[in-house]
Every structure is written in structure tokens, then in C-alpha cells.
Design a protein around this motif. Structure first.
Motif, PDB file in Angstrom:
ATOM      1  N   LYS A 159     -36.176  53.855   6.191  1.00 42.98           N
ATOM      2  CA  LYS A 159     -35.338  54.961   6.634  1.00 42.98           C
ATOM      3  C   LYS A 159     -35.023  55.877   5.453  1.00 42.98           C
ATOM      4  N   ARG A 160     -35.050  57.180   5.708  1.00 44.90           N
ATOM      5  CA  ARG A 160     -34.735  58.131   4.646  1.00 44.90           C
ATOM      6  C   ARG A 160     -33.293  58.601   4.770  1.00 44.90           C
ATOM      7  N   TYR A 161     -32.531  58.398   3.712  1.00 44.22           N
ATOM      8  CA  TYR A 161     -31.143  58.843   3.628  1.00 44.22           C
ATOM      9  C   TYR A 161     -31.057  60.011   2.648  1.00 44.22           C
ATOM     10  N   LEU A 162     -29.910  60.666   2.643  1.00 46.65           N
ATOM     11  CA  LEU A 162     -29.625  61.696   1.651  1.00 46.65           C
ATOM     12  C   LEU A 162     -28.347  61.303   0.928  1.00 46.65           C
ATOM     13  N   ASP A 163     -28.426  61.131  -0.382  1.00 46.80           N
ATOM     14  CA  ASP A 163     -27.237  60.854  -1.185  1.00 46.80           C
ATOM     15  C   ASP A 163     -26.693  62.165  -1.719  1.00 46.80           C
ATOM     16  N   VAL A 164     -25.404  62.400  -1.513  1.00 49.92           N
ATOM     17  CA  VAL A 164     -24.754  63.619  -1.994  1.00 49.92           C
ATOM     18  C   VAL A 164     -23.669  63.219  -2.983  1.00 49.92           C
ATOM     19  N   LEU A 165     -23.873  63.565  -4.246  1.00 50.30           N
ATOM     20  CA  LEU A 165     -22.879  63.270  -5.272  1.00 50.30           C
ATOM     21  C   LEU A 165     -21.803  64.349  -5.227  1.00 50.30           C
ATOM     22  N   VAL A 166     -20.557  63.924  -5.057  1.00 53.06           N
ATOM     23  CA  VAL A 166     -19.451  64.880  -4.886  1.00 53.06           C
ATOM     24  C   VAL A 166     -18.269  64.499  -5.766  1.00 53.06           C
ATOM     25  N   GLN A 167     -17.374  65.468  -5.954  1.00 53.58           N
ATOM     26  CA  GLN A 167     -16.062  65.191  -6.534  1.00 53.58           C
ATOM     27  C   GLN A 167     -15.040  65.318  -5.415  1.00 53.58           C
ATOM     28  N   LEU A 168     -14.202  64.307  -5.262  1.00 57.64           N
ATOM     29  CA  LEU A 168     -13.220  64.286  -4.184  1.00 57.64           C
ATOM     30  C   LEU A 168     -11.989  65.117  -4.542  1.00 57.64           C
ATOM     31  N   HIS A 169     -11.429  65.780  -3.530  1.00 61.28           N
ATOM     32  CA  HIS A 169     -10.175  66.517  -3.690  1.00 61.28           C
ATOM     33  C   HIS A 169      -9.209  65.981  -2.631  1.00 61.28           C
ATOM     34  N   THR A 170      -8.436  65.003  -3.026  1.00 61.81           N
ATOM     35  CA  THR A 170      -7.535  64.318  -2.102  1.00 61.81           C
ATOM     36  C   THR A 170      -6.117  64.332  -2.672  1.00 61.81           C
ATOM     37  N   GLU A 171      -5.201  63.779  -1.921  1.00 61.62           N
ATOM     38  CA  GLU A 171      -3.813  63.687  -2.369  1.00 61.62           C
ATOM     39  C   GLU A 171      -3.438  62.242  -2.676  1.00 61.62           C
ATOM     40  N   ASP A 172      -4.449  61.436  -2.992  1.00 61.68           N
ATOM     41  CA  ASP A 172      -4.177  60.033  -3.293  1.00 61.68           C
ATOM     42  C   ASP A 172      -4.872  59.652  -4.601  1.00 61.68           C
ATOM     43  N   LYS A 173      -5.054  58.368  -4.812  1.00 57.10           N
ATOM     44  CA  LYS A 173      -5.611  57.866  -6.070  1.00 57.10           C
ATOM     45  C   LYS A 173      -7.060  58.279  -6.302  1.00 57.10           C
ATOM     46  N   HIS A 174      -7.742  58.770  -5.274  1.00 58.87           N
ATOM     47  CA  HIS A 174      -9.147  59.152  -5.419  1.00 58.87           C
ATOM     48  C   HIS A 174      -9.336  60.597  -5.861  1.00 58.87           C
ATOM     49  N   ASN A 175      -8.255  61.338  -6.002  1.00 56.65           N
ATOM     50  CA  ASN A 175      -8.360  62.747  -6.379  1.00 56.65           C
ATOM     51  C   ASN A 175      -9.119  62.909  -7.697  1.00 56.65           C
ATOM     52  N   LYS A 176     -10.106  63.815  -7.691  1.00 57.33           N
ATOM     53  CA  LYS A 176     -10.950  64.153  -8.843  1.00 57.33           C
ATOM     54  C   LYS A 176     -12.024  63.109  -9.150  1.00 57.33           C
ATOM     55  N   LYS A 177     -12.041  62.007  -8.423  1.00 66.00           N
ATOM     56  CA  LYS A 177     -13.070  61.000  -8.659  1.00 66.00           C
ATOM     57  C   LYS A 177     -14.417  61.471  -8.108  1.00 66.00           C
ATOM     58  N   LEU A 178     -15.500  60.918  -8.676  1.00 62.80           N
ATOM     59  CA  LEU A 178     -16.834  61.154  -8.142  1.00 62.80           C
ATOM     60  C   LEU A 178     -17.157  60.068  -7.123  1.00 62.80           C
ATOM     61  N   ALA A 179     -17.920  60.438  -6.115  1.00 67.38           N
ATOM     62  CA  ALA A 179     -18.355  59.493  -5.085  1.00 67.38           C
ATOM     63  C   ALA A 179     -19.700  59.949  -4.549  1.00 67.38           C
ATOM     64  N   VAL A 180     -20.392  59.038  -3.893  1.00 70.98           N
ATOM     65  CA  VAL A 180     -21.681  59.355  -3.277  1.00 70.98           C
ATOM     66  C   VAL A 180     -21.545  59.268  -1.760  1.00 70.98           C
ATOM     67  N   LEU A 181     -21.843  60.368  -1.079  1.00 69.19           N
ATOM     68  CA  LEU A 181     -21.880  60.361   0.377  1.00 69.19           C
ATOM     69  C   LEU A 181     -23.279  59.916   0.801  1.00 69.19           C
ATOM     70  N   SER A 182     -23.348  58.795   1.493  1.00 71.83           N
ATOM     71  CA  SER A 182     -24.640  58.275   1.949  1.00 71.83           C
ATOM     72  C   SER A 182     -24.896  58.792   3.363  1.00 71.83           C
ATOM     73  N   ILE A 183     -25.652  59.888   3.442  1.00 72.49           N
ATOM     74  CA  ILE A 183     -25.899  60.553   4.725  1.00 72.49           C
ATOM     75  C   ILE A 183     -26.984  59.822   5.493  1.00 72.49           C
ATOM     76  N   SER A 184     -26.659  59.362   6.681  1.00 72.26           N
ATOM     77  CA  SER A 184     -27.599  58.590   7.487  1.00 72.26           C
ATOM     78  C   SER A 184     -28.770  59.444   7.966  1.00 72.26           C
ATOM     79  N   PRO A 185     -29.905  58.810   8.284  1.00 73.70           N
ATOM     80  CA  PRO A 185     -31.096  59.558   8.715  1.00 73.70           C
ATOM     81  C   PRO A 185     -30.835  60.525   9.868  1.00 73.70           C
ATOM     82  N   THR A 186     -29.948  60.163  10.786  1.00 76.14           N
ATOM     83  CA  THR A 186     -29.673  61.022  11.940  1.00 76.14           C
ATOM     84  C   THR A 186     -28.969  62.309  11.559  1.00 76.14           C
ATOM     85  N   SER A 187     -28.366  62.361  10.363  1.00 78.18           N
ATOM     86  CA  SER A 187     -27.614  63.543   9.946  1.00 78.18           C
ATOM     87  C   SER A 187     -28.276  64.325   8.810  1.00 78.18           C
ATOM     88  N   VAL A 188     -29.384  63.820   8.278  1.00 76.66           N
ATOM     89  CA  VAL A 188     -30.016  64.469   7.131  1.00 76.66           C
ATOM     90  C   VAL A 188     -30.394  65.920   7.439  1.00 76.66           C
TER      91      VAL A 188
END
Length: 214
Positions: free
Chosen positions: A130-159
Motif C-alpha cells: 500500500k502506498r501512503y503519504l507522510d506529511v512532516l508538519v509542525q503542530l499549532h495547538t494549545e497543549d503540550k504538543h504546540n510547536k512540536k514536529l509530527a508526521v501525518l500518515s495519510i492512508s492510501p484512500t486519502s493520498v
């Protein structure tokens, strides 16, 4: 465009279009390593395994590093995208031999995917890539994850849907501003799989420019 690569006893039927546009940004692993080395942190390595992964499972966002992460939507800035191939057994939800590949040819361990496919077929298994799309992002939240980097693992149905979002930015003249855009990630349309299970598509929408954030 096919989002999956189906494996049969006769051949491996590859996706018609294996190219996923990679957004050009100023993000540089070497620059980050050099920056951290100034603080005495040398010998570090960075890849997509360096950061938490966010998936959309059914109708729920999940982060592998935080069991409490389950927002209806969240804001990000996109740094870069990269395709990822996952080899698994279509008939075994508990398959332990999952393999990953960045090019659809060799695994991250350097072993040719076709060799693993052949072995699985000889074992009577039902391999699928299966082919996925990884999207490296910086989060903008109001909790402990604010400014952190994360990878969105986009499923094949949404690529294809997410790919279309980035092309729309190009048509609207916004792609050049990508690193300055706040993008809201949310749950999109509900779809039903062939097995009768409902799932949600990923949805991206531009919210505002980063410079407009108070």
C-alpha cells in the motif's frame, strides 16, 4: 490513479503513478544537526522515525506517542511530504512481518520487496503493498504538543485528495507561501470500504497566514 500495489502469483501490478510531489522547503537535516551540535549534541540522526506519527483510524485521530490525543481537528504548518510503501498481508490483520519502503522497490533494511513478496506467496499468504503519504508538519495547538514536529500518515484512500489540496494551492498562488500557511487538518467525507466498514478521509484547509497569529 491507483493508491495501492496489488500482488498476485503472476506479477506485482504497480501503481500507475508512483510520483508524489515533494514540497521544497528550507527544512534541512544537516542544518538541524549543526544547530544542535552548538549545544554539545553531536552524532544525532533525523528521519521520519524521529517524530510522533498521527493516523486517522476510522473516525479518530491517533498519535502513537500520546494515547490522549484525539482532537476533531488541529492546525499545522507543512514542512515536506514523502511517499511511503507498506508491505503487509491483506488477509491477516495481525500480520507481524510488516515491511516499509521509501521507493516501492527496496525495504528500509535494503531488501528487495519482490523477494519478500515471493516468500510470502510461497507461504500461501496474500501480500499487498500500500502506498501512503507522510506529511512532516509542525503542530499549532494549545497543549503540550504546540510547536512540536509530527508526521501525518495519510492512508492510501486519502493520498489523491491530499495531493489535490496541494495542487489547488499551486493554482491559487499559495504554494510559495506554504511554510507560512496555517492549515487545519480535520476529518473529511465518510466512505465505506468493500468490507462494509466506514472510514473518514483526511481533509486539509487553509486557515490563515502564520504572521496573522496573535
Amino acid at each position: 490513479m491507483n493508491d495501492t500495489t496489488i500482488v498476485s502469483n503472476q506479477s506485482v501490478i504497480e501503481a500507475n503513478d508512483k510520483e508524489v510531489s515533494t514540497v521544497s522547503t528550507t527544512f534541512s537535516k544537516e542544518a538541524i544537526k549543526a544547530e544542535l551540535a552548538k549545544f554539545g549534541l553531536s552524532g544525532l540522526e533525523f528521519d521520519y522515525g524521529s517524530f510522533p506519527v498521527i493516523c486517522l483510524k476510522g473516525s479518530t485521530f491517533e498519535m502513537n506517542d500520546d494515547a490522549d490525543f484525539s482532537p476533531n481537528s488541529f492546525d499545522v504548518t507543512v514542512i515536506k511530504t514523502n511517499e511511503k510503501y507498506v508491505l503487509t498481508d491483506l488477509s491477516d490483520n495481525n500480520f507481524q512481518g510488516v515491511k516499509y519502503s521509501s521507493d516501492g522497490i527496496n525495504t528500509t533494511d535494503g531488501e528487495p520487496l519482490k523477494n519478500i513478496v515471493t516468500n510470502l506467496l510461497e507461504q500461501g499468504r496474500n501480500p499487498i503493498v500500500k502506498r501512503y503519504l507522510d506529511v512532516l508538519v509542525q503542530l499549532h495547538t494549545e497543549d503540550k504538543h504546540n510547536k512540536k514536529l509530527a508526521v501525518l500518515s495519510i492512508s492510501p484512500t486519502s493520498v489523491s485528495r491530499v495531493s489535490g489540496f496541494f495542487y489547488q494551492l499551486r493554482l491559487q498562488g499559495q504554494l510559495e507561501q506554504l511554510k507560512d500557511l496555517i492549515i487545519t487538518v480535520s476529518k473529511g467525507q465518510v466512505r465505506t470500504s468493500k468490507g462494509g466498514h466506514n472510514y473518514r478521509l483526511w481533509a486539509f484547509e487553509v486557515k490563515q497566514l502564520l504572521s496573522q497569529v496573535a
